[in-house]
Design a protein around this motif. Structure first.
Motif, mmCIF file in Angstrom:
data_model
loop_
_atom_site.group_PDB
_atom_site.id
_atom_site.type_symbol
_atom_site.label_atom_id
_atom_site.label_comp_id
_atom_site.label_asym_id
_atom_site.label_seq_id
_atom_site.Cartn_x
_atom_site.Cartn_y
_atom_site.Cartn_z
ATOM 1 N N VAL A 166 22.561 5.985 49.861
ATOM 2 C CA VAL A 166 22.266 5.561 48.492
ATOM 3 C C VAL A 166 22.386 6.719 47.509
ATOM 4 O O VAL A 166 22.781 6.525 46.352
ATOM 5 N N LYS A 167 22.082 7.934 47.950
ATOM 6 C CA LYS A 167 22.085 9.061 47.016
ATOM 7 C C LYS A 167 23.470 9.359 46.441
ATOM 8 O O LYS A 167 23.593 10.052 45.433
ATOM 9 N N HIS A 168 24.510 8.820 47.066
ATOM 10 C CA HIS A 168 25.868 9.049 46.565
ATOM 11 C C HIS A 168 26.313 7.979 45.563
ATOM 12 O O HIS A 168 27.407 8.085 45.002
ATOM 13 N N LEU A 169 25.479 6.969 45.369
ATOM 14 C CA LEU A 169 25.853 5.879 44.468
ATOM 15 C C LEU A 169 25.546 6.240 43.022
ATOM 16 O O LEU A 169 24.532 6.893 42.741
ATOM 17 N N PRO A 170 26.399 5.841 42.085
ATOM 18 C CA PRO A 170 26.119 6.085 40.667
ATOM 19 C C PRO A 170 24.843 5.368 40.243
ATOM 20 O O PRO A 170 24.501 4.311 40.780
ATOM 21 N N PHE A 171 24.158 5.922 39.266
ATOM 22 C CA PHE A 171 22.940 5.364 38.690
ATOM 23 C C PHE A 171 21.793 5.333 39.698
ATOM 24 O O PHE A 171 20.736 5.906 39.475
ATOM 25 N N LEU A 172 21.980 4.634 40.810
ATOM 26 C CA LEU A 172 20.899 4.464 41.777
ATOM 27 C C LEU A 172 20.651 5.733 42.582
ATOM 28 O O LEU A 172 19.500 6.051 42.920
ATOM 29 N N PHE A 213 23.316 -0.158 37.929
ATOM 30 C CA PHE A 213 22.473 0.240 36.800
ATOM 31 C C PHE A 213 21.183 -0.579 36.776
ATOM 32 O O PHE A 213 20.089 -0.038 36.561
ATOM 33 N N VAL A 214 21.309 -1.885 37.008
ATOM 34 C CA VAL A 214 20.121 -2.748 37.026
ATOM 35 C C VAL A 214 19.174 -2.327 38.145
ATOM 36 O O VAL A 214 17.952 -2.219 37.955
ATOM 37 N N LEU A 215 19.726 -2.069 39.327
ATOM 38 C CA LEU A 215 18.889 -1.669 40.462
ATOM 39 C C LEU A 215 18.235 -0.314 40.229
ATOM 40 O O LEU A 215 17.089 -0.079 40.650
ATOM 41 N N SER A 216 18.939 0.590 39.558
ATOM 42 C CA SER A 216 18.343 1.903 39.268
ATOM 43 C C SER A 216 17.160 1.763 38.316
ATOM 44 O O SER A 216 16.151 2.470 38.458
ATOM 45 N N CYS A 217 17.281 0.836 37.365
ATOM 46 C CA CYS A 217 16.157 0.592 36.451
ATOM 47 C C CYS A 217 14.964 0.028 37.207
ATOM 48 O O CYS A 217 13.813 0.444 36.992
ATOM 49 N N LEU A 218 15.227 -0.906 38.104
ATOM 50 C CA LEU A 218 14.137 -1.486 38.893
ATOM 51 C C LEU A 218 13.486 -0.433 39.784
ATOM 52 O O LEU A 218 12.257 -0.403 39.944
#
Length: 593
Positions: free
Chosen positions: A577-583, A554-559
């Motif tokens: 990466v496209k399969h990861l939640p949030f990011l 979640f933090v990385l998706s915000c960044l």
């Protein structure tokens, strides 16, 4: 007749006992008739008739004196000989150390007299009911098994150090003044975060009242005051001596009577000076009162460091409270405490409760049987940190390893807390590991219509840790010459019975006993459910990792959403990466663009 040499020997014996040698003389009147005369003549002669040891002007109590004419000194009594037949008054006898003291004296000194325990009614129970409840504790199991009649020597007295004359009745005071010869003053509040008025009322004024009462005891031999090794934080080396307080005790005692709580709160920081809390400040003032009493009383101060569960007696790991390091360990084991300011390289200045009590009992004998009056107040730093130095880091690692192998029941979260000396890192952990989960749990409780408690619990934990962290973030140096000498003054048999040395103690075994003691005596958990606890513990381990991964994604998706360079970096690994939640959704948007 007594020769000059004999008189000198007698004088040496008397002096060694602290007495005065008084020379007795005989006057002889001689009458004789002159040879071959009717005249008579008289002659008077004064000859020495021996030396008698006289009591000093100030009577020191009902001392049993034995003169060893071969060595010209009185041999020291053993602990059992000293306490035999003597009655004891204990204040604070319902506290952690007080209970262990009473049990140890009754168990190891069967010929002791009565032990009068100052108590107050509590929660609707009389002092008689409270003493019965206390005797039902596992602490007294070995006594009930081997010498149950000794429990009859526990005599509760309704009273309180917060009241004049200790709140005792006139008849009780008269009885104590005639019967008691030893006082152990243990009564104190251990709430480090308590306000000034509470600490001074209990720890300082309470000590003054106990001293005033002891002065009325006709056969007083010794008054043992329990202090703390941490009452002089402004000194790098805390020697076995007293130092002047920043403020005179009498002035502070008057202040808390004149000022209200709000005024005292405003004045407290300026009064405390170098002291981190009101507890150490009030104990320092109390020591000053005891030092003043040294002029006309036989008093001694015992200063234990942080008191922890027992090594051996009455059973390994005995503890009945969550104060100090034990509370931190158990709180961490429950997943409630996950961060603390602590320097892991510093030596943990702690002492097991049974070792401390053994020393205090021996100190009472040593000082109570002295025939000379020491020039300065005897002080003993009761600490075992130098016997087997163990750092706070060692304590954490040993406790963690044991806690993972034998976890506590139903922890709130996976117990994986840590210590740090970095204030910023500690605050970060406190917010995300303590406060955020507490608010989430309280929100769930609110939705379920239950009482919200977790935020309040975490606030109390944070307050307690803040006070405790002062003692774990700086080095402490306690010279213990007097304490180390205690063992040397005991017989070989009593060195075992009243052990004060833990040099050979296995620290891993002791730490395990501490955890088990907290589990059994504080949390009342069933040790047989460890297997079930371990299963739940493993589940929390996986859940802990899952939450951590989700949080950082979640933090990385915000960044990635806010900063283009971060987006570009993650776009390189877009197929994964496209399969990861949030990011993943953030990176996918970049690819579409």
């Amino acid at each position: 007749m007594t020769s000059g040499d004999d008189y000198a020997d007698s004088n040496d014996i008397c002096s060694s006992l602290g007495f005065s040698c008084v020379q007795w003389n005989k006057t002889i009147h001689l009458t004789r008739r002159r040879y071959s005369s009717d005249c008579w003549e008289t002659n008077t002669m004064v000859i020495p008739a021996g030396c008698e040891c006289m009591w000093p002007v100030h009577r020191l109590g009902d001392m049993n004196l034995r003169i060893n004419t071969n060595k010209n000194k009185m041999p020291s009594p053993t602990i059992r000989e000293f306490y035999k037949g003597r009655n004891i008054l204990v204040t604070g006898g319902t506290g952690f150390m007080g209970k262990v003291l009473i049990e140890k004296v009754l168990y190891s000194i069967p010929d002791v007299g009565n032990i009068y325990i100052l108590m107050r009614p509590k929660r609707g129970k009389s002092v008689g009911q409270r003493i019965e409840d206390m005797q039902r504790l596992k602490l007294f199991d070995r006594l009930k098994s081997e010498n149950p009649s000794a429990l009859k020597k526990m005599k509760p007295l309704q009273g309180d150090v917060l009241f004049d004359q200790l709140g005792l009745s006139d008849s009780d005071i008269e009885m104590l003044s005639n019967e008691v010869s030893i006082v152990f003053h243990f009564a104190a509040t251990l709430r480090l975060e308590a306000p000034l008025k509470d600490n001074v009322s209990m720890n300082t004024i309470g000590t003054q009242r106990a001293l005033d009462m002891a002065r009325r005891f006709k056969n007083l031999v010794v008054f043992v005051h329990l202090s703390t090794a941490f009452c002089y934080p402004d000194y790098e080396v805390l020697n076995e001596r007293c130092h002047a307080p920043p403020v005179q005790p009498e002035k502070v005692m008057k202040l808390i009577q004149w000022l209200d709580d709000r005024q005292l709160a405003l004045l407290t920081p300026s009064l405390l000076g170098p002291h981190p809390n009101c507890y150490t400040f009030s104990k320092r003032l109390a020591e000053n009162l005891v030092e003043e009493a040294h002029q006309d009383m036989r008093v001694v101060i015992a200063r234990p460091s942080i008191v922890c569960p027992s090594v051996k007696e009455p059973m390994p790991g005995w503890v009945d409270n969550l104060n100090g390091p034990v509370g931190v360990m158990l709180g961490a084991g429950k997943g409630v405490i996950r961060t603390m300011l602590c320097n892991g390289a510093l030596v943990a200045q702690v002492t097991p409760v049974d070792i401390a009590i053994n020393a205090i009992i021996a100190i009472g004998m040593i000082e109570g049987s002295r025939t000379d009056k020491p020039e300065s107040l005897p002080v003993y730093n009761v600490n075992n940190g130098h016997h087997q130095p163990t750092t706070w880091g060692d304590v954490l690692n040993i406790a963690k390893a044991y806690g993972r192998k034998y976890p506590l029941s139903w922890p709130l979260w996976y117990p994986n807390g840590d210590i740090t000396t970095n204030q910023f890192l500690h605050e970060y952990r406190r917010i995300f590991y303590h406060l955020v989960p507490a608010y989430l749990i309280d929100f769930l409780l609110f939705l379920l219509g239950q009482k919200r408690i977790m935020v309040r619990i975490q606030e109390r934990i944070s307050q307690g840790l803040e006070v405790l962290q002062y003692f774990t973030m700086r080095p402490w140096n306690f010279p213990c010459a007097n304490y180390d000498a205690v063992r040397l003054k005991l017989t070989p048999e009593e060195q075992v019975i009243f052990n004060t040395d833990i040099t050979d103690q296995n620290r891993e075994e002791y730490m395990a006993n501490c955890v088990e003691g907290g589990r059994t005596y504080c949390f009342k958990e069933d040790p047989s459910k460890v297997v079930m606890n371990r299963t739940y513990h493993n589940f929390l381990y996986l859940l802990d990792w899952f939450v951590k991964i989700m949080f950082w994604l979640f933090v990385l998706s915000c960044l990635a959403s806010w900063f283009q360079p971060v987006k570009s970096i993650f776009a390189i690994g877009e197929p994964v990466v496209k399969h990861l939640p949030f990011l993943g959704p953030v990176v996918s948007k970049i690819e579409e663009l």
